[in-house]
Design a protein around this motif. Structure first.
Motif, PDB file in Angstrom:
ATOM      1  N   LYS A 169     -36.568  -9.244   1.417  1.00 49.19           N
ATOM      2  CA  LYS A 169     -35.284  -8.539   1.456  1.00 49.19           C
ATOM      3  C   LYS A 169     -35.277  -7.434   2.517  1.00 49.19           C
ATOM      4  O   LYS A 169     -36.319  -7.047   3.035  1.00 49.19           O
ATOM      5  CB  LYS A 169     -34.977  -7.959   0.063  1.00 49.19           C
ATOM      6  N   ASP A 177     -28.322 -10.773  -5.997  1.00 49.99           N
ATOM      7  CA  ASP A 177     -27.558 -11.859  -5.375  1.00 49.99           C
ATOM      8  C   ASP A 177     -26.709 -12.501  -6.463  1.00 49.99           C
ATOM      9  O   ASP A 177     -27.210 -12.775  -7.555  1.00 49.99           O
ATOM     10  CB  ASP A 177     -28.498 -12.927  -4.793  1.00 49.99           C
ATOM     11  N   GLU A 207     -25.680 -18.721  -3.089  1.00 48.18           N
ATOM     12  CA  GLU A 207     -25.410 -17.286  -2.889  1.00 48.18           C
ATOM     13  C   GLU A 207     -24.010 -17.040  -2.334  1.00 48.18           C
ATOM     14  O   GLU A 207     -23.660 -17.526  -1.264  1.00 48.18           O
ATOM     15  CB  GLU A 207     -26.453 -16.693  -1.926  1.00 48.18           C
ATOM     16  N   GLY A 251     -24.487 -10.880  -1.642  1.00 46.76           N
ATOM     17  CA  GLY A 251     -25.815 -10.272  -1.562  1.00 46.76           C
ATOM     18  C   GLY A 251     -25.650  -8.763  -1.530  1.00 46.76           C
ATOM     19  O   GLY A 251     -24.791  -8.267  -0.815  1.00 46.76           O
TER      20      GLY A 251
HETATM   21 MG    MG Z   1     -28.360 -12.586   1.321  1.00 44.68          MG
END
Ligand code: MG
Ligand code: 4AD
Length: 467
Positions: free
Chosen positions: A365, A382, A390, A393
């Motif tokens: 991340k 997420d 996804e 985010g």
């Molecule tokens: Mg992302």
């Protein structure tokens, strides 16, 4: 031709003052009929529905009638009459017809049922199809819903720069912006490009996210959101990635990760409800045409609370699935970045509703996420959606100056570009959180379209920047 002010077809179809004189303008979708009478389906883009124009051929000039072909643009004066056969309650009995624009016979949208691939090649004309008319009307309505949601909650719409010198995600996927002459690049003695001579006096790029500047604003105005184009030079040729896409990024002072999840869930449910309430005709068309489960899926996400679980728990579920014989293309282990097949397994197979996954390994991340006590994970979140994977985010942000600085160093992010961002942590830092919703991912969900190239008017993908 008599001057009558134009009625949009969306409004006309709601009226019942039969006998009224009206003018409609639009493009011919189909023309059929007999030697005496013809029926023209006219569409003006204001709705998925066409209005039927009834034409008694004997009352019109033969040469003019020949020009009424598929795609031609007409202005029609006539009388509103009650319809029996058109599928609408209203049709127009034509009295006067003017051809505003003939359509020559090379018009590529003659017949129905073109493939999505073919329509991408004629993206300049595809908004004239029922499908893309529906998609782009929904796109408009979702943008309105987003502004309305945040405005009503007291968020300020904040404009962050498109051209920037900092890589907000630290992933090195930026498109460079330059006025240097590519044919004659001046180099330093070490062989590096001399950006001193470039427009901004340094290397600049298109932004991958407005978040960093959004954080500056949140620590001043309290709660803000951005809504603008973002650019990523990632070479991913997938149905879910664009090189140019639109992102909505709220950022809120004093919100922790739980507040952030609550906001994301409320926000996305608001948008889906808005589509059901305000785009009913278009959503129903797409449901019937392509995706019989669409309306049900939209209603489905509104019904239940989203599942909230940690990445570590998510990995356990996926490992169990593998142990029970489920085959994934990409490997599953703690520390792995999840692929959309993993995300969709959790959402579609295991929980059968949207999932918010939190506390990811810090290695996968971005640098700005709040570091957890365990030293291994960060307070990321997420939001994972059926058919998409996804869709959002986000994270709580690292508010501690020392920790943030250490992480920036550790990840080799050029500190000199980040001084202004670090200042927020020096001058009255506060806990804060935010997230990014990919606008086209939301549209994929709401329209049921299968490919992200088909929810943006002019898609930008590797090796493709036509129109
Ligand atoms: Mg992302
Ligand atoms: O997860 P991402 O990379 O997060 C950020 O950019 C943060 N700065 C957001 C924030 O916290 N303010 O991107 C956010 C979302 C993704 O969840 C996805 O929906 C979308 O943006 N997205 C893309 N959509 C289309 N094409 C791409 N190449 C995308 N990359 C990300």
């Amino acid at each position: 031709m008599e001057k009558i002010s134009r009625t949009k077809i969306v409004d006309l179809l709601k009226r019942d003052d039969f006998g009224a004189k009206v003018n409609v303008k639009g493009w011919v979708r189909t023309r059929r009929g007999s030697k005496q009478v013809n029926f023209i389906a006219l569409n003006d883009g204001s709705t998925i529905n066409n209005v039927q124009i009834v034409v008694d051929l004997a009352s019109f000039d033969e040469e003019m009638l020949k020009q009424i072909t598929t795609g031609a643009c007409l202005s029609v004066n006539g009388e509103m009459v009650e319809s029996v056969g058109s599928g609408q309650k209203v049709e127009v009995q034509a009295r006067e017809i003017e051809i505003l624009g003939i359509c020559d016979n090379t018009y590529p949208l003659q017949k129905k049922g073109h493939s999505m691939e073919f329509l991408r090649e004629i993206a300049h004309l595809r908004p004239r199809t029922n499908t893309f008319g529906a998609v782009f009307r929904i796109r408009h309505h979702m943008a309105i819903a987003i502004h309305k949601f945040f405005h009503e909650k007291g968020f300020y719409y904040f404009h962050t720069p498109i051209i920037t010198a900092s890589d907000a995600e630290g992933a090195g996927q930026m498109f460079q912006v330059t006025t240097l002459d590519m044919g004659h690049l001046e180099k330093t003695e070490e062989g590096a490009v001399k950006y001193d001579d470039d427009f901004f006096g340094k290397q600049a790029s298109l932004t991958v996210s407005g978040q960093l500047e959004g954080e500056l604003a949140a620590t001043a105005l309290g709660a803000i959101y951005t809504f603008g184009p973002t650019f990523r030079a990632e070479n991913s040729n997938t149905p879910r990635h664009l090189a140019e896409f639109w992102m909505i990024e709220p950022e809120v002072a004093f919100n922790d990760i739980t507040d952030n999840m609550d906001l994301a869930e409320e926000f996305i449910k608001y948008c889906v409800q808005w589509a059901l309430d305000n785009c009913a005709d278009d959503v129903k068309f797409l449901n019937d045409m392509f995706d019989k489960g669409l309306v049900e899926r939209l209603q489905g996400v509104l019904k239940d609370d989203f599942v909230r679980l940690s990445y570590t728990e998510g990995i356990k579920i996926l490992e169990d699935a593998v142990a029970n014989g489920h085959k994934f293309e990409f490997p599953v282990y703690w520390g792995a970045d999840l692929a959309s097949e993993h995300e969709r397994y959790l959402v579609e197979v295991h929980f059968k509703r949207p999932v918010i996954l939190t506390d990811y390994p810090r290695e996968i991340k971005a640098f700005y996420m709040k570091q957890n006590e365990d030293g291994k994970t960060v307070r990321a979140m997420d939001v994972l959606f059926p058919k998409i994977g996804e869709i959002i985010g986000g994270s709580e942000r690292e508010a501690d100056y020392q920790k943030l600085q250490a992480r920036i160093k550790e990840m080799d992010i050029p500190m000199k570009d980040m001084w202004w961002y670090l200042d927020t942590r020096k001058f009255g830092t506060c806990p804060h959180s935010g997230f990014g919703l990919g606008f086209e991912r939301l549209l994929l969900f709401v329209t049921g379209m299968a490919n992200i190239r088909d929810v943006i008017p002019f898609p930008r993908t590797p090796r493709n920047a036509e129109f």
